[in-house]
Design an enzyme around this catalytic site. Structure first.
Site, PDB file in Angstrom:
ATOM      1  N   SER A  72       0.856  -1.185   0.000  1.00  0.00           N
ATOM      2  CA  SER A  72       0.000   0.000   0.000  1.00  0.00           C
ATOM      3  C   SER A  72       0.891   1.233   0.000  1.00  0.00           C
ATOM      4  CB  SER A  72      -0.856  -0.010   1.271  1.00  0.00           C
ATOM      5  OG  SER A  72      -1.470   1.251   1.486  1.00  0.00           O
ATOM      6  N   TYR A 131      -3.639  -0.826   9.928  1.00  0.00           N
ATOM      7  CA  TYR A 131      -3.405  -0.955   8.481  1.00  0.00           C
ATOM      8  C   TYR A 131      -1.999  -0.454   8.135  1.00  0.00           C
ATOM      9  CZ  TYR A 131      -4.478  -0.811   3.461  1.00  0.00           C
ATOM     10  OH  TYR A 131      -4.477  -1.021   2.105  1.00  0.00           O
TER      11      TYR A 131
HETATM   12  P1  NAD Z   1     -11.661  -5.141  -1.351  1.00  0.00           P
HETATM   13  O1  NAD Z   1     -12.192  -4.859  -0.004  1.00  0.00           O
HETATM   14  O2  NAD Z   1     -12.522  -4.955  -2.545  1.00  0.00           O
HETATM   15  O3  NAD Z   1     -11.051  -6.589  -1.418  1.00  0.00           O
HETATM   16  C1  NAD Z   1     -10.449  -7.222  -0.306  1.00  0.00           C
HETATM   17  C2  NAD Z   1     -10.307  -8.699  -0.606  1.00  0.00           C
HETATM   18  O4  NAD Z   1      -9.764  -9.355   0.554  1.00  0.00           O
HETATM   19  C3  NAD Z   1     -11.652  -9.347  -0.915  1.00  0.00           C
HETATM   20  O5  NAD Z   1     -11.482 -10.251  -1.970  1.00  0.00           O
HETATM   21  C4  NAD Z   1     -11.957 -10.102   0.363  1.00  0.00           C
HETATM   22  O6  NAD Z   1     -12.721 -11.271   0.124  1.00  0.00           O
HETATM   23  C5  NAD Z   1     -10.574 -10.457   0.840  1.00  0.00           C
HETATM   24  N1  NAD Z   1     -10.607 -10.710   2.284  1.00  0.00           N
HETATM   25  C6  NAD Z   1     -10.818  -9.803   3.261  1.00  0.00           C
HETATM   26  N2  NAD Z   1     -10.856 -10.418   4.449  1.00  0.00           N
HETATM   27  C7  NAD Z   1     -10.665 -11.746   4.216  1.00  0.00           C
HETATM   28  C8  NAD Z   1     -10.631 -12.894   5.029  1.00  0.00           C
HETATM   29  N3  NAD Z   1     -10.821 -12.831   6.353  1.00  0.00           N
HETATM   30  N4  NAD Z   1     -10.429 -14.091   4.449  1.00  0.00           N
HETATM   31  C9  NAD Z   1     -10.261 -14.187   3.113  1.00  0.00           C
HETATM   32  N5  NAD Z   1     -10.294 -13.130   2.272  1.00  0.00           N
HETATM   33  C10 NAD Z   1     -10.494 -11.923   2.815  1.00  0.00           C
HETATM   34  O7  NAD Z   1     -10.389  -4.188  -1.471  1.00  0.00           O
HETATM   35  P2  NAD Z   1      -9.200  -4.128  -2.515  1.00  0.00           P
HETATM   36  O8  NAD Z   1      -8.888  -2.701  -2.681  1.00  0.00           O
HETATM   37  O9  NAD Z   1      -9.449  -4.957  -3.720  1.00  0.00           O
HETATM   38  O10 NAD Z   1      -8.032  -4.765  -1.642  1.00  0.00           O
HETATM   39  C11 NAD Z   1      -7.104  -5.701  -2.131  1.00  0.00           C
HETATM   40  C12 NAD Z   1      -5.752  -5.436  -1.522  1.00  0.00           C
HETATM   41  O11 NAD Z   1      -5.266  -4.183  -2.008  1.00  0.00           O
HETATM   42  C13 NAD Z   1      -5.755  -5.322  -0.006  1.00  0.00           C
HETATM   43  O12 NAD Z   1      -4.607  -5.944   0.526  1.00  0.00           O
HETATM   44  C14 NAD Z   1      -5.698  -3.833   0.218  1.00  0.00           C
HETATM   45  O13 NAD Z   1      -5.143  -3.487   1.447  1.00  0.00           O
HETATM   46  C15 NAD Z   1      -4.819  -3.416  -0.933  1.00  0.00           C
HETATM   47  N6  NAD Z   1      -4.849  -2.002  -1.289  1.00  0.00           N
HETATM   48  C16 NAD Z   1      -5.970  -1.411  -1.774  1.00  0.00           C
HETATM   49  C17 NAD Z   1      -5.942  -0.070  -2.110  1.00  0.00           C
HETATM   50  C18 NAD Z   1      -7.139   0.654  -2.652  1.00  0.00           C
HETATM   51  O14 NAD Z   1      -7.059   1.880  -2.835  1.00  0.00           O
HETATM   52  N7  NAD Z   1      -8.236   0.006  -2.932  1.00  0.00           N
HETATM   53  C19 NAD Z   1      -4.791   0.672  -1.962  1.00  0.00           C
HETATM   54  C20 NAD Z   1      -3.657   0.042  -1.472  1.00  0.00           C
HETATM   55  C21 NAD Z   1      -3.709  -1.294  -1.151  1.00  0.00           C
END
Ligand code: NAD
Length: 251
Positions: free
Chosen positions: A143, A156
């Site tokens: 991130s 986080y």
């Molecule tokens: P999202 O909330 O749409 O997806 C999160 C994913 O993690 C989902 O598929 C969910 O099923 C899975 N997950 C959460 N808890 C879980 C559990 N207990 N068991 C199994 N699976 C679980 O968000 P996203 O943005 O697609 O996030 C994906 C990754 O990207 C994460 O690690 C997040 O921290 C990272 N990220 C996102 C952003 C952003 O701006 N969206 C920025 C930086 C990093």
């Protein structure tokens, strides 16, 4: 030929958090590059499966808050495909609150999903890559808060800084086995993770104004970085956290 180096035909990839958001985009990208994809998720993966050619995707229901989930996920991937060449640790959660009100549960849950399960899955995948002497690729989704502090997201920020450190540590230890470990640090992307930020007109505008690219990212924006880090094209790249952020960190 250089394009051939990006080809993932015949490779087996395991992606966590495959049902939605960035994880879904990563599954689609790896499949388009030729890999067979096992997708682990808490919720159903029907939508992801519908975006991938029939027979090229296998869904594994799993909740990473449960202590042995990593064992189930790896065992089911090996039962289905026989090996893991590429692991993408994408699943992640975020909890927002002021420090004074932040609960121990919100600390523990975020560390469990974002950092501990990432280590245990990497360890399990690395064990079989080492045993097969096949090499492999581990990609962690970090991130901007692997580089910055953020605000109202203490667990986080701690977990994602931990992801960056652990990525370097694992890269060092696993390099002699031909396993490259890298991370991708997405910027502000339109997914469930940022729903609260986007719903806040002031925060949403402030963030947008600071992104040099002039727009929020979408899951397809990290596809190229993930395919590169999953492929032979990146065989001499290890231990990095690659920002895909529309220029945010350079500003
Ligand atoms: P999202 O909330 O749409 O997806 C999160 C994913 O993690 C989902 O598929 C969910 O099923 C899975 N997950 C959460 N808890 C879980 C559990 N207990 N068991 C199994 N699976 C679980 O968000 P996203 O943005 O697609 O996030 C994906 C990754 O990207 C994460 O690690 C997040 O921290 C990272 N990220 C996102 C952003 C952003 O701006 N969206 C920025 C930086 C990093």
């Amino acid at each position: 030929m250089i394009l051939e180096k990006f080809n993932l035909r015949g490779k087996i990839a395991l992606v966590t958090g495959a049902n939605t958001g960035l994880g879904q985009g990563i599954c689609v990208a790896l499949a388009e590059a030729g890999a067979m994809v096992a997708g682990a998720a808490r919720r159903g993966c029907e939508e992801t499966a519908s975006l991938i050619a029939p027979g090229q995707f296998h869904a594994i229901p799993a909740d990473l808050l449960e202590s042995n989930a990593h064992e189930t996920i790896v065992a089911e991937t090996l039962a289905r495909y026989g090996r893991i060449d590429i692991l993408v640790n994408n699943a992640g959660i975020i909890r927002r609150n002021d420090i004074a009100d932040f609960t121990e549960q919100d600390w523990d849950d975020v560390m469990q999903v974002n950092l501990k399960s990432l280590f245990l899955l990497s360890q399990a995948a690395a064990r079989q890559m080492i045993a097969r002497q096949s090499g492999g690729k581990i990609i962690n989704i970090a991130s901007l808060l692997s580089f910055q502090g953020g605000i109202r997201v203490p667990s986080y920020a701690a977990s994602k800084s931990g992801v960056r450190g652990l990525t370097m540590e694992m890269a060092n230890e696993l390099a002699p086995h031909g396993i490259q470990v890298n991370a991708v640090a997405p910027g502000y992307m339109v997914t469930n993770n940022t729903e609260q930020l986007r719903a806040d007109p002031l925060r949403s505008r402030q963030i947008l104004e600071r992104i040099p690219a002039g727009r929020w990212g979408v899951p397809a924006d990290i596809a190229g970085a993930c395919v590169f880090l999953a492929s032979a094209a990146s065989d001499y790249v290890t231990g990095i956290t690659l920002p895909v952020d529309g220029g945010w960190l350079g500003r």
